[in-house]
Scaffold this motif. Sequence first.
Motif, short mmCIF file in Angstrom:
data_model
loop_
_atom_site.label_atom_id
_atom_site.label_comp_id
_atom_site.label_asym_id
_atom_site.label_seq_id
_atom_site.Cartn_x
_atom_site.Cartn_y
_atom_site.Cartn_z
N GLN A 58 0.83 -1.20 0.00
CA GLN A 58 0.00 0.00 0.00
C GLN A 58 0.86 1.25 0.00
OE1 GLN A 58 -1.47 0.66 4.35
NE2 GLN A 58 -1.21 -1.57 4.16
N MET A 59 0.20 2.37 -0.23
CA MET A 59 0.82 3.69 -0.06
C MET A 59 -0.03 4.50 0.90
SD MET A 59 2.19 6.50 -2.81
CE MET A 59 0.61 6.80 -3.59
N LEU A 60 0.63 5.17 1.82
CA LEU A 60 -0.05 5.98 2.81
C LEU A 60 0.49 7.40 2.75
CD1 LEU A 60 1.10 3.09 4.35
CD2 LEU A 60 -0.90 3.66 5.72
N CYS A 61 -0.25 8.33 3.33
CA CYS A 61 0.20 9.72 3.41
C CYS A 61 0.15 10.15 4.87
CB CYS A 61 -0.70 10.61 2.56
SG CYS A 61 -0.07 12.29 2.35
N ALA A 62 1.24 10.79 5.32
CA ALA A 62 1.36 11.20 6.72
C ALA A 62 1.63 12.69 6.82
CB ALA A 62 2.49 10.43 7.40
N ASP A 63 1.07 13.30 7.84
CA ASP A 63 1.42 14.66 8.22
C ASP A 63 2.30 14.55 9.46
OD1 ASP A 63 1.66 17.26 9.03
OD2 ASP A 63 -0.47 17.71 9.05
N PRO A 64 3.61 14.71 9.33
CA PRO A 64 4.50 14.50 10.49
C PRO A 64 4.18 15.42 11.66
CG PRO A 64 5.77 14.54 8.46
CD PRO A 64 4.37 14.99 8.10
N ALA A 65 3.62 16.60 11.39
CA ALA A 65 3.36 17.53 12.47
C ALA A 65 2.27 17.02 13.41
CB ALA A 65 2.96 18.89 11.90
N THR A 66 1.27 16.33 12.87
CA THR A 66 0.16 15.85 13.69
C THR A 66 0.26 14.35 13.98
OG1 THR A 66 -1.23 15.36 11.76
CG2 THR A 66 -1.33 17.60 12.67
N GLY A 67 1.07 13.65 13.21
CA GLY A 67 1.18 12.21 13.38
C GLY A 67 0.10 11.42 12.68
N ARG A 68 -0.80 12.09 11.97
CA ARG A 68 -1.85 11.37 11.25
C ARG A 68 -1.27 10.63 10.06
NH1 ARG A 68 -6.05 15.04 9.09
NH2 ARG A 68 -7.31 13.14 8.87
N ILE A 69 -1.72 9.40 9.85
CA ILE A 69 -1.30 8.59 8.71
C ILE A 69 -2.55 7.96 8.11
CG2 ILE A 69 0.14 6.68 7.91
CD1 ILE A 69 1.88 7.03 10.38
N LYS A 70 -2.79 8.18 6.82
CA LYS A 70 -3.98 7.63 6.16
C LYS A 70 -3.57 6.82 4.94
CE LYS A 70 -7.84 9.94 5.88
NZ LYS A 70 -8.86 11.00 5.61
N ARG A 71 -4.25 5.69 4.77
CA ARG A 71 -3.98 4.81 3.63
C ARG A 71 -4.59 5.42 2.37
NH1 ARG A 71 -6.15 0.86 5.59
NH2 ARG A 71 -4.36 0.04 6.74
N PHE A 72 -3.75 5.60 1.34
CA PHE A 72 -4.16 6.28 0.12
C PHE A 72 -4.37 5.34 -1.06
CE2 PHE A 72 -3.12 8.43 -3.89
CZ PHE A 72 -3.94 9.55 -3.84
N LEU A 73 -3.64 4.23 -1.09
CA LEU A 73 -3.68 3.33 -2.25
C LEU A 73 -3.36 1.92 -1.79
CD1 LEU A 73 -1.99 3.86 -5.72
CD2 LEU A 73 -1.36 1.88 -4.36
N THR A 74 -4.06 0.95 -2.37
CA THR A 74 -3.66 -0.45 -2.22
C THR A 74 -3.37 -1.00 -3.61
OG1 THR A 74 -5.98 -1.20 -2.26
CG2 THR A 74 -4.97 -0.81 -0.10
N ALA A 75 -2.44 -1.95 -3.66
CA ALA A 75 -1.85 -2.39 -4.91
C ALA A 75 -2.36 -3.76 -5.33
CB ALA A 75 -0.33 -2.43 -4.77
N PRO A 76 -2.11 -4.15 -6.59
CA PRO A 76 -2.50 -5.48 -7.06
C PRO A 76 -1.77 -6.59 -6.31
CG PRO A 76 -2.06 -4.02 -8.92
CD PRO A 76 -1.60 -3.31 -7.69
N ALA A 77 -2.26 -7.80 -6.44
CA ALA A 77 -1.71 -8.96 -5.75
C ALA A 77 -0.22 -9.12 -6.05
CB ALA A 77 -2.47 -10.22 -6.17
N GLY A 78 0.55 -9.36 -5.00
CA GLY A 78 1.96 -9.67 -5.14
C GLY A 78 2.87 -8.53 -5.46
N SER A 79 2.34 -7.32 -5.65
CA SER A 79 3.17 -6.21 -6.11
C SER A 79 3.69 -5.37 -4.96
CB SER A 79 2.38 -5.32 -7.07
OG SER A 79 1.31 -4.67 -6.41
N GLU A 80 4.71 -4.61 -5.26
CA GLU A 80 5.28 -3.60 -4.37
C GLU A 80 4.86 -2.23 -4.87
OE1 GLU A 80 9.74 -1.62 -3.54
OE2 GLU A 80 9.56 -3.62 -4.42
N VAL A 81 4.64 -1.28 -3.96
CA VAL A 81 4.38 0.11 -4.34
C VAL A 81 5.67 0.89 -4.11
CG1 VAL A 81 2.83 2.07 -4.09
CG2 VAL A 81 2.05 -0.21 -3.45
N THR A 82 6.12 1.63 -5.13
CA THR A 82 7.41 2.30 -5.01
C THR A 82 7.46 3.49 -5.95
OG1 THR A 82 9.81 1.92 -5.04
CG2 THR A 82 8.50 0.76 -6.71
N GLY A 83 8.57 4.22 -5.91
CA GLY A 83 8.83 5.27 -6.87
C GLY A 83 7.85 6.42 -6.87
#
Length: 622
Positions: A537-562
């Motif tokens: 998956q890919m998530l987005c975080a606001d370091p100032a508040t510590g909030r982290i939200k899941r933004f994307l999930t990927a196809p089976a067996g894959s890595e999210v990168t770049g």
Amino acid sequence: MPLDRRIFLQSGAAAVVALLQPHGASASAAPPQDGRPVLGFTAVPASLRDAVVVPPEYEWQLLYPWGTPTGIAGHPMPAFAPDGSNSAADQALQAGMHHDGMHFFPLASPDRGLLVMNHEYTDEQLLHADGSKEWNAEKVHKSLHAMGVSVIEIRRTRDGWRQVRPSPYARRVHGQTPMRIAGPAAGAAPMRTAADPAGDEVLGTFANCAMGVTPWGTYLTCEENFHGYFGGPKESAKDTTPAQRRYGTVPGSQWVEYWRFEERFDISRHPNEPHRFGWVVEIDPFDPTAKPVKRTALGRKRQESATCTLARDGRVVVYMGDDARFEYIYKFVSHGKVSMAGDGSRACANSRLLDEGTLYAARFDADGRGRWLELVHGRNGLDAGSGFADQAEVLIHARLAADAVGATKMDRPEWIAVHPQTGEVYVTLTNNSQRGDPGKPAPDAANPRAGNRFGGILRWREDDGDAGSSSFGWDHFALAGDPSQTDSGARYPSDDADVFGSPDGLHFDGGGLLWIQTDMSGQLIGKPPYASLGNNQMLCADPATGRIKRFLTAPAGSEVTGCVVTPDRRTLFVNIQHPGESRDDGSATPDSAWPDGAAPGSARPRSATLAIRRRDGGIVGT
């Protein structure tokens, strides 16, 4: 200075200014954007679907899958052959396999740019029409052409981003591209081979994982798992040196049979050839005729990340990880200062900065303090008596040098990102299932979990807010995993953070949002204790508040990168790597046919680049 490089630097002016500012301020919550709060998107639930899933406010577009013609001017544009029958010559003109780190370089307008990306490794079963049971020279060449770097030109239209073909900028750099060796190790005895007696020229780059971008507008690609491509007769393994074993370049342990058909990969005949890989390679994306350069002053290792910032006095600083269990975090500080003059070519003006400087390895102490330990011949015990004849050998065997000075052995340090406002530095520590095993290092303050299955994100603040400092303070931003599993040891910066495991890719956008990408092994996805985390998956975080939200999930067996965000923050480019990979060695039948097929087995799965936008054209992350 070429026009387009000047426009890139002007487009990135805010980032350059941020690099030049004194750092160390405390982060504040990111302000609303486009009238919307940051992290205002609808969080995506964990998923095991064989699909890309993004928030309903967003849409994604397939841009550059493996096998797409790169669009090199004056060359053919061979289409992807779904049966794997493209030739080695075709592959040299097409997108490589397993897209990884990348960057967007704006051109004459915000709607045009160069997208430069790495191709990390190959799945030989998918690459060739008949798989990898029988090797030959053509397969070796095709495999080498499927790694390296792509430079493509893209433009934004009413219907989304489109590749420009042909383009005067388009280029493939791969495992057979001639390049220079520069810096203190160039010409040293361990770098010389029969094909290159001078030790300053090399053929190719491969195993290209994470990356970096210099303040003068060049791209840094990192050679990571180069060791698996060198081999030789098993019986010659008895003659290997401790340094070869430390780097994994041991005959008989190779992943592919290059050595049988291309002699330079035979360690028993050419023991110095592996010394010419494992470097940071500088590429000028604006000049397709410029020869890439391996920058040896940055040290040889399984390079993961080459993240640039500036010291307070204008020297360039490069942060690097070495992605293996019990390896180190490094920093390079140039001797000279970056030239930011408005005229002339900044690439030329700064062409020696990465060849002259000091390399350091990090020590993380239990009290939350840390030090950068010099890896300099004649200091800290790095001399002939400890096996280092000169500075070239210190750099060629940077791992051994870091051992000798007492740096901290980390849990697979990978991508590194610098906060654009505060200068805080974040690093992903992906995992280390061997931490605390018999004969292995025990947990320590920076790597606190035995059998570390989930990894985490550590951060540090350089003293006096100066990236050139010799000491820093550090803490854990997140210890990943599922907190509902009482033995996971997970700890997040906020109670409502979405959970994840094995963080890998890391990117700060211009607004100070931290994009986090994961790389759980295909062997483990969906199985205890990882089942609740779903696919990568890919998530987005606001370091100032510590909030982290899941933004994307990927196809089976894959890595999210770049991950990279455009300067106007209205497009997010992301790579989906190795969809369908259910075994680390790629030997199993893929359990995905993404993006071309509807069901496993209906098409060869292909790594690909996505362009993601808000449906209303707003800023991503809102």
